[in-house]
Scaffold this active site. Sequence first.
Site, PDB file in Angstrom:
ATOM      1  N   SER A   1       0.850  -1.188   0.000  1.00  0.00           N
ATOM      2  CA  SER A   1       0.000   0.000   0.000  1.00  0.00           C
ATOM      3  C   SER A   1       0.891   1.246   0.000  1.00  0.00           C
ATOM      4  CB  SER A   1      -0.953  -0.034   1.191  1.00  0.00           C
ATOM      5  OG  SER A   1      -1.995   0.890   1.037  1.00  0.00           O
TER       6      SER A   1
ATOM      7  N   ASP B   1      -9.830  -3.529  -5.576  1.00  0.00           N
ATOM      8  CA  ASP B   1      -9.204  -2.714  -4.527  1.00  0.00           C
ATOM      9  C   ASP B   1      -9.828  -1.318  -4.484  1.00  0.00           C
ATOM     10  OD1 ASP B   1      -7.481  -1.382  -2.771  1.00  0.00           O
ATOM     11  OD2 ASP B   1      -5.739  -2.512  -3.464  1.00  0.00           O
TER      12      ASP B   1
ATOM     13  N   HIS C   1      -8.226  -4.664  -1.459  1.00  0.00           N
ATOM     14  CA  HIS C   1      -6.980  -4.224  -0.829  1.00  0.00           C
ATOM     15  C   HIS C   1      -6.450  -5.222   0.193  1.00  0.00           C
ATOM     16  CE1 HIS C   1      -4.143  -0.975  -0.340  1.00  0.00           C
ATOM     17  NE2 HIS C   1      -4.271  -0.991   0.966  1.00  0.00           N
TER      18      HIS C   1
END
Length: 720
Positions: A572, A657, A692
């Site tokens: 991330s 995501d 995610h």
Amino acid sequence: MKKTMYTLCVLALVATSCKMEEKQTATNNVDAPVAKKIHKDLVAHGETRTDNYFWMRLSDEQKNAETPDAQTQDVLDYLKAENEFLTKTMSHTEQLQQKIYDEMVNRIKKDDASVPVTDNGYSYYVRYEEGEDYALFCRTIVGEDTKEEIILNGPKMAKGHAYYGIGSRSVSPNNELMAFGIDTISRRQYTIYFKDLKTGELLSDKLSNTGGSAVWANDNKTVFYTTKDPETLRQNKIFKHTLGTDQSEDVLVYEEKDETFRCGVWKSKSNAYLFIGSFQTLSTEIQYLDANTPNGDWKIVQPREKDLEYSVDHYADHFYIRTNLDANNFRLVKTPLNKTTKENWVDVIPHNKEVYLAGVELFKNYLVLEERKNGLMHIRVNSWKGEEHYIPFNDPAYVAYTTSNIDFDTDLLRFNYSSLTTPFTNYEYDMNTKTSKVLKQEEVLDPNFSTENYVSERKFATAKDGTKVPVSIVYKKGLEKIGKNPLLLYAYGSYGSSTDPNFSSTRLSLLDRGFVYAIAHVRGGQEMGRDWYEDGKLLKKKNTFTDFIDCGEFLIEEGYTNSKQLYAYGGSAGGLLMGAIINMKPELWNGVVAAVPFVDVVSTMLDETIPLTTFEFDEWGNPKEKEYYDYMMSYSPYDNIEAKDYPNLLITTGYWDSQVQYWEPAKWIAKLRELKTDDNLLIMDCNMETGHGGASGRFERYKRLALTYSFLLDLEGIKK
């Protein structure tokens, strides 16, 4: 249904429909996909950037359409081609991947259960049955020999779903009803359902497009919940719902109109008050309401101000507020219930420039503080009578934090402890006698495992500007520091999120094969206090990247590894870190893993329709202002790719995501493949079913980790 149709669509495609060129890799003679280029100029501040892969960006409408349009089809073709290339390129590691996956899963207790938590006369816990990927959520009546009540049957509910995320669960004050959130897309958009815990039947009430949790008023029939902007997914509205009515009749009690803020709703530990919070990176505003009067008027604790953050809880006749007002490392104050603004705040725990006040737990007889000193967590116990003490911890690097302290009227404190060599341990600590007992320690089902087999260390690397950066290190006992060991260096370094050194049973698959594992506690986190965060954000963001590089060079200098055996991993915002370091110092790393990486910084932060953008300007800056635009352009991984050699690279992403859209890593790999001058591995795993956080199943997620470890081990020539 739309998602399932999409997946079938992808699986049915043939590679020749991809409209792509082919490129031969010198390393394995497998044809790598090369995405088509469509010239697009992006203009800001009078400057023009060319983005040949901008076409990969899809709107939510395109992704959710029953029938893919031409652009969507091209994107699906490209992602499929990358996944096929990954499979072919890594096919020789299939046995190793399976072996590592089996190791990871076999270390985990299959019929495990959490430590029960008492709440309002019931004992709640989560347990797994052997062979199941999803949990059973259970409760029993405290003090009675009653039959277990399964309030949610995860395996049964998840059946037939590729992804099934169970969100927050909230039981009504009378213990008879439960609200719970479900996400079947992996976009963190939950539908809230209600269950009658006496009959086991679902109520007709259903709340869609929510943040996943519902908060009960004390009347057992009113709940408050957040909804999301359908485009940006920002939690921007809070509604009041009365059981037995349709969602269309719900009352809007608050709308956060400032696009740089998001909002949420929760209840005080005392159950006496409801709170609505509006949050920006550096600003907070909280409202409160008596939980007995859900139709009453909300009042503001302290109006929002730039750079003023605070959180609130309730005890007796006061609100207790943790705040950064005149306190960079935060302090604890209290204020009367009828005089809540900042001029009424009185110190309870004054500011300490050497100690970061990370958290507060209120009890009837005690005040418990989570403090961070010199990069490590400490738990401080204060009685309301003025006595205080610390709970002792011995490892050189560890994590400790309070957990599941729902009961207000108790002298027993629950906390978790772990280190790089100590599995997670749940303790119950008697604050009167200063004694603790182990309630549960994570079991490692490996007859050869012992904490004594591993060594944990904590070192400090010196950054280019002289700053001392903590590094936590673990390896198997007997390892020699002669510069010939493979080493995986991890960091995150954003949002003030601290990366604490905790245990991982999956990590043993690397350690037992000779890897050293290290965590670089770089600036941008909050390990060393609030200044540590401030020095790694906005116009100081590059400190995060240079700290990580300096930590890598330090580990080489100390004899742990060398540049041909040094690997890096981040996800991330940590994936942004990975993208930056391979542009800045590609020769330092043999291999890099970038998970769901935030790499297209400038384009994303210029697009306010993308989730997270507007309320992260205080983290990254707003590129509509030229100063921030220029600074972002100087480090944005996607915008700084050059024609040069790059290390071996594995990228992972999820098609659904909501935090870092799939097209960022997809564009990144396409541009890297176009410009890089080496024959090193460049592969991407795009999971077409997840977002995610990856797979929702308990064991399914380890398949991607097995791939990651196999990628690293294969580069080391380790086949078993």
